[in-house]
Design a protein around this motif. Structure first.
Motif, PDB file in Angstrom:
ATOM      1  N   GLN A  67      -8.445   4.464  14.674  1.00 25.79           N
ATOM      2  CA  GLN A  67      -8.453   5.448  15.848  1.00 25.79           C
ATOM      3  C   GLN A  67      -8.793   7.056  15.500  1.00 25.79           C
ATOM      4  O   GLN A  67      -9.605   7.635  16.047  1.00 25.79           O
ATOM      5  N   VAL A  68      -8.514   7.371  14.301  1.00 26.58           N
ATOM      6  CA  VAL A  68      -8.554   8.744  13.933  1.00 26.58           C
ATOM      7  C   VAL A  68      -9.593   9.003  12.913  1.00 26.58           C
ATOM      8  O   VAL A  68     -10.681   9.819  13.020  1.00 26.58           O
ATOM      9  N   ARG A  69      -9.490   8.476  11.698  1.00 20.35           N
ATOM     10  CA  ARG A  69     -10.316   8.500  10.575  1.00 20.35           C
ATOM     11  C   ARG A  69     -10.598   7.326  10.251  1.00 20.35           C
ATOM     12  O   ARG A  69     -10.313   6.246  10.274  1.00 20.35           O
ATOM     13  N   ALA A  70     -11.739   7.518   9.451  1.00 25.59           N
ATOM     14  CA  ALA A  70     -12.266   6.032   8.606  1.00 25.59           C
ATOM     15  C   ALA A  70     -11.281   5.252   7.884  1.00 25.59           C
ATOM     16  O   ALA A  70     -10.279   6.003   7.286  1.00 25.59           O
ATOM     17  N   ALA A  71     -11.354   4.007   7.757  1.00 20.89           N
ATOM     18  CA  ALA A  71     -10.606   3.020   7.096  1.00 20.89           C
ATOM     19  C   ALA A  71     -10.593   3.621   5.633  1.00 20.89           C
ATOM     20  O   ALA A  71     -11.615   3.975   4.817  1.00 20.89           O
ATOM     21  N   THR A  72      -9.464   3.723   4.814  1.00 21.01           N
ATOM     22  CA  THR A  72      -9.329   3.993   3.508  1.00 21.01           C
ATOM     23  C   THR A  72      -9.768   2.660   2.686  1.00 21.01           C
ATOM     24  O   THR A  72      -9.469   1.763   2.992  1.00 21.01           O
ATOM     25  N   PRO A  73     -10.824   2.867   1.741  1.00 14.99           N
ATOM     26  CA  PRO A  73     -11.394   2.158   0.898  1.00 14.99           C
ATOM     27  C   PRO A  73     -10.232   1.415   0.212  1.00 14.99           C
ATOM     28  O   PRO A  73      -9.376   1.793  -0.099  1.00 14.99           O
ATOM     29  N   GLY A  74     -10.290  -0.069   0.288  1.00 15.09           N
ATOM     30  CA  GLY A  74      -9.544  -0.796  -0.389  1.00 15.09           C
ATOM     31  C   GLY A  74      -8.268  -1.196   0.357  1.00 15.09           C
ATOM     32  O   GLY A  74      -7.144  -1.871  -0.119  1.00 15.09           O
ATOM     33  N   THR A  75      -8.151  -0.793   1.555  1.00 14.47           N
ATOM     34  CA  THR A  75      -6.836  -1.225   2.217  1.00 14.47           C
ATOM     35  C   THR A  75      -7.361  -1.899   3.778  1.00 14.47           C
ATOM     36  O   THR A  75      -8.721  -1.920   4.089  1.00 14.47           O
ATOM     37  N   ASP A  76      -6.388  -2.631   4.246  1.00 14.81           N
ATOM     38  CA  ASP A  76      -6.781  -3.385   5.535  1.00 14.81           C
ATOM     39  C   ASP A  76      -6.022  -3.113   6.556  1.00 14.81           C
ATOM     40  O   ASP A  76      -6.087  -3.695   7.728  1.00 14.81           O
ATOM     41  N   ARG A  77      -4.997  -2.134   6.440  1.00 19.31           N
ATOM     42  CA  ARG A  77      -4.234  -1.633   7.528  1.00 19.31           C
ATOM     43  C   ARG A  77      -3.497  -0.294   7.402  1.00 19.31           C
ATOM     44  O   ARG A  77      -3.087   0.051   6.191  1.00 19.31           O
ATOM     45  N   ARG A  78      -3.644   0.457   8.292  1.00 20.16           N
ATOM     46  CA  ARG A  78      -3.029   1.830   8.296  1.00 20.16           C
ATOM     47  C   ARG A  78      -2.026   1.834   9.637  1.00 20.16           C
ATOM     48  O   ARG A  78      -2.543   1.382  10.732  1.00 20.16           O
ATOM     49  N   CYS A  79      -0.870   2.487   9.355  1.00 15.90           N
ATOM     50  CA  CYS A  79       0.033   3.079  10.588  1.00 15.90           C
ATOM     51  C   CYS A  79       0.276   4.533  10.027  1.00 15.90           C
ATOM     52  O   CYS A  79       0.845   4.618   9.141  1.00 15.90           O
ATOM     53  N   VAL A 136       3.005   4.502   0.615  1.00 18.44           N
ATOM     54  CA  VAL A 136       3.439   5.277   1.661  1.00 18.44           C
ATOM     55  C   VAL A 136       2.993   6.852   1.374  1.00 18.44           C
ATOM     56  O   VAL A 136       3.126   7.186   0.109  1.00 18.44           O
ATOM     57  N   GLN A 137       2.788   7.618   2.091  1.00 20.88           N
ATOM     58  CA  GLN A 137       2.791   9.112   2.145  1.00 20.88           C
ATOM     59  C   GLN A 137       3.399   9.806   3.086  1.00 20.88           C
ATOM     60  O   GLN A 137       3.347   9.454   4.310  1.00 20.88           O
ATOM     61  N   VAL A 138       3.954  11.161   2.739  1.00 19.89           N
ATOM     62  CA  VAL A 138       4.227  11.949   3.725  1.00 19.89           C
ATOM     63  C   VAL A 138       3.980  13.389   3.130  1.00 19.89           C
ATOM     64  O   VAL A 138       3.835  13.860   2.058  1.00 19.89           O
ATOM     65  N   GLU A 148       1.892  20.153  10.722  1.00 17.40           N
ATOM     66  CA  GLU A 148       2.185  18.969  11.199  1.00 17.40           C
ATOM     67  C   GLU A 148       2.752  18.278  10.036  1.00 17.40           C
ATOM     68  O   GLU A 148       2.119  18.280   9.011  1.00 17.40           O
ATOM     69  N   THR A 149       3.894  17.473  10.264  1.00 15.59           N
ATOM     70  CA  THR A 149       4.216  16.350   9.278  1.00 15.59           C
ATOM     71  C   THR A 149       3.452  15.117   9.681  1.00 15.59           C
ATOM     72  O   THR A 149       3.340  14.671  10.762  1.00 15.59           O
ATOM     73  N   PHE A 150       2.939  14.337   8.363  1.00 17.84           N
ATOM     74  CA  PHE A 150       2.502  13.035   8.849  1.00 17.84           C
ATOM     75  C   PHE A 150       3.209  12.110   7.991  1.00 17.84           C
ATOM     76  O   PHE A 150       3.873  12.452   6.651  1.00 17.84           O
ATOM     77  N   MET A 151       3.341  10.721   8.526  1.00 19.13           N
ATOM     78  CA  MET A 151       4.058   9.648   7.732  1.00 19.13           C
ATOM     79  C   MET A 151       3.063   8.544   7.847  1.00 19.13           C
ATOM     80  O   MET A 151       2.411   8.302   8.882  1.00 19.13           O
ATOM     81  N   ASN A 152       2.805   7.982   6.947  1.00 21.60           N
ATOM     82  CA  ASN A 152       1.485   7.238   6.641  1.00 21.60           C
ATOM     83  C   ASN A 152       1.952   5.975   5.703  1.00 21.60           C
ATOM     84  O   ASN A 152       2.628   6.159   4.735  1.00 21.60           O
ATOM     85  N   VAL A 153       1.506   4.638   6.149  1.00 22.76           N
ATOM     86  CA  VAL A 153       1.684   3.697   5.349  1.00 22.76           C
ATOM     87  C   VAL A 153       0.406   2.889   5.007  1.00 22.76           C
ATOM     88  O   VAL A 153      -0.214   2.718   6.336  1.00 22.76           O
ATOM     89  N   GLU A 154      -0.249   2.407   4.149  1.00 22.95           N
ATOM     90  CA  GLU A 154      -1.553   1.582   4.057  1.00 22.95           C
ATOM     91  C   GLU A 154      -1.258   0.406   3.171  1.00 22.95           C
ATOM     92  O   GLU A 154      -0.740   0.558   2.369  1.00 22.95           O
TER      93      GLU A 154
END
Length: 160
Positions: A67-79, A136-138, A148-154
């Motif tokens: 929805q926001v940025r392109a898919a990360t190469p090598g991943t199939d899911r982002r939240c 996971v990244q924060v 802003e703080t981001f919480m990410n799992v791919e």
């Protein structure tokens, strides 16, 4: 960056200001579920989120595009969720508690070629099963209302 080994996986997440708590709770409650769909993400995640699942386990949509940025190469899911302010430690504690609650405890190495986001202050990986890991990244970054703080799992593509 620090590893999950330095975090008490059974501790209660640090208290967060009221405006941050719902976003962190939504991430912890939903982003590690393999059954989260784009439609459900739109309902349960805060306004500033990014979700895609190119190989969903469930749902009527076979492909959910980023929805926001392109898919990360090598991943199939982002939240990912983002919220105003800086709450990295509380966000990391929320992630640790969510992983523990989901039984995702086996650590993994972050692949050397994984693209760490600018502003990430915490990056780590967990083994989901024999063929999959999640990174996971924060961190903090400029947001629409200041920092802003981001919480990410791919979820990475399956290993051969």
């Amino acid at each position: 960056m620090r590893g999950f080994a330095a975090i008490c996986l059974t501790c209660t997440p640090l208290a967060a200001p009221a405006s941050e708590a719902p976003a962190m709770a939504a991430f912890g409650d939903h982003c590690f579920s393999p059954f989260l769909t784009a439609e459900r993400a739109a309902d349960v995640l805060p306004a500033r989120h990014d979700f895609y699942d190119l190989r969903p386990f469930s749902g009527s949509n076979p492909v959910s595009e980023p929805q926001v940025r392109a898919a990360t190469p090598g991943t199939d899911r982002r939240c990912e969720v983002a919220f105003d302010g800086s709450a990295v430690e509380a966000a990391v504690d929320t992630i640790a508690a969510a992983l523990d609650r989901e039984g995702i405890r086996q650590t993994a190495n972050v692949p050397a070629d994984f693209p760490v986001q600018a502003g990430a202050e915490f990056t780590d990986a967990r083994q989901l099963n024999q063929r999959r890991i999640a990174v996971v990244q924060v961190g903090t970054r400029p947001g629409p209302n200041g920092p802003e703080t981001f919480m990410n799992v791919e979820r990475l593509d399956p290993l051969p």
